[in-house]
Write an enzyme that holds these catalytic residues in place. Sequence first.
Site, PDB file in Angstrom:
ATOM      1  N   LEU A 124       0.817  -1.212   0.000  1.00 51.05           N
ATOM      2  CA  LEU A 124       0.000   0.000   0.000  1.00 51.05           C
ATOM      3  C   LEU A 124       0.857   1.271   0.000  1.00 51.05           C
ATOM      4  O   LEU A 124       1.948   1.309   0.556  1.00 51.05           O
ATOM      5  CB  LEU A 124      -0.919  -0.003   1.226  1.00 51.05           C
ATOM      6  CG  LEU A 124      -1.844  -1.227   1.319  1.00 51.05           C
ATOM      7  CD1 LEU A 124      -2.725  -1.118   2.553  1.00 51.05           C
ATOM      8  CD2 LEU A 124      -2.694  -1.391   0.070  1.00 51.05           C
ATOM      9  N   HIS A 177      -3.528   4.259  -2.186  1.00 53.30           N
ATOM     10  CA  HIS A 177      -4.516   3.352  -1.575  1.00 53.30           C
ATOM     11  C   HIS A 177      -5.167   4.011  -0.362  1.00 53.30           C
ATOM     12  O   HIS A 177      -6.373   3.876  -0.137  1.00 53.30           O
ATOM     13  CB  HIS A 177      -3.831   2.063  -1.098  1.00 53.30           C
ATOM     14  CG  HIS A 177      -3.246   1.221  -2.181  1.00 53.30           C
ATOM     15  ND1 HIS A 177      -1.895   1.097  -2.397  1.00 53.30           N
ATOM     16  CD2 HIS A 177      -3.852   0.434  -3.117  1.00 53.30           C
ATOM     17  CE1 HIS A 177      -1.682   0.268  -3.407  1.00 53.30           C
ATOM     18  NE2 HIS A 177      -2.841  -0.134  -3.870  1.00 53.30           N
ATOM     19  N   SER A 231       2.140   4.059  -7.534  1.00 52.21           N
ATOM     20  CA  SER A 231       1.848   2.685  -7.917  1.00 52.21           C
ATOM     21  C   SER A 231       2.763   1.766  -7.120  1.00 52.21           C
ATOM     22  O   SER A 231       3.927   2.114  -6.867  1.00 52.21           O
ATOM     23  CB  SER A 231       2.134   2.494  -9.419  1.00 52.21           C
ATOM     24  OG  SER A 231       2.253   1.116  -9.722  1.00 52.21           O
TER      25      SER A 231
END
Length: 285
Positions: A38, A42, A190
Site C-alpha cells: 500500500l 490506496h 503505484s
Amino acid sequence: MSQSPLPVVRPVAELRGKVRAWRAAGERIGFVPTMGALHEGHLSLVQLARQHAQRVVVSIFVNPTQFAPHEDFDAYPRGEARDAELLAAAGCDLLFAPTVAEMYPSGFATTVTVGGVTEPLDGAARPGHFAGVATVVSKLLNQCGPDVAVFGEKDYQQLQVIRRLVRDLDLPVEIVGAPTARAPDGLALSSRNAYLTPAERKIAPSLARTLGAACAGLRAGARVSDVEAEAVAALTAAGFRRVDYVEVRTAEDLSRLGPGPITSPARILAAAFLGKTRLIDNFAV
Ligand code: PAF
C-alpha cells in the site's frame, strides 16, 4: 499514541459475520479491494470510502489469475504487517486477507468475462488480465456485500470494466472512482514504482508530463492521431524502452475516436516500459 491493531479476517464466513453485524446496527459499508504493497494512493481510497460509509473494509489479495505466466506475480511486493498498520491509521475497520485456497478452492471453474471495454489497451497488451480482475472483483463484492466500493482512476480501464460488470450483473453496489494520487513530480503512485532503479525513477515522471502536454494539445484542437504519435516519440526519447500504447479514447467505454480533433469527453491512456517496469497512466481530456 500507538494505533490499536487492525482486525484481520481470512475466511469469507468471518468477513460476512462482521459485515452482517455492522449492517444490523444500521451502518453503511465501504470497500476498497487492493493487492497490498500500500501507498498514499490506496490510503486516499480508504479515506474516500470513509466519506461514503461508517465502516470500511479493505481486502489484500494478490490475485494470481490476473497475472500472465511471464508477469510479476511472484515478485509482486508483499508486506501485510506494514500494510495493516497503514490501514489502521487511515481509518480502515477490517482487513480481509484471504488465502489463495479460500478464493480459488480445488475445483474452481468459473470466469467472469466482460466484453467491449476489456478489449483494447491493457486488454490487448495483457490477454486474460481483465477476466482475472472481473472474476476476483465479482467474488470480493459478493463476499463483502458493501454499499459502496472505491477504485482508483489510475487504473482507468479497470474502473470502467468494473462499472460495466456491476451494471450488467445488477450488483447492488455503488462504484466510486478516486482521483489518481501523484508524487510531487507528477508520477502516479503505484506499487510497481518500487521496481524502478534511481535512474529510471528520474525518467518516470515524463510519462505524466507527456500525457499532460498531449491533453493541452487536444484541448487546443490538435488532431488525435498527431497527438498520439508525438507522445509515443516523446516517451521513446525520454528513455522508455517500449511503449505499449498511447491512445485517446472515449471516456465512457474507451472506444476509438476519429483521427481529427476531439468533440466529446475523452481520456488519454498510456502504458510503457521503463527497463523491466511497466508503468500506466491516464488523464481526462
Ligand atoms: O487494482 C488492483 O489492485 C486489483 O486489480 C484489484 C482491483 C484489487 C483486483 O485484484
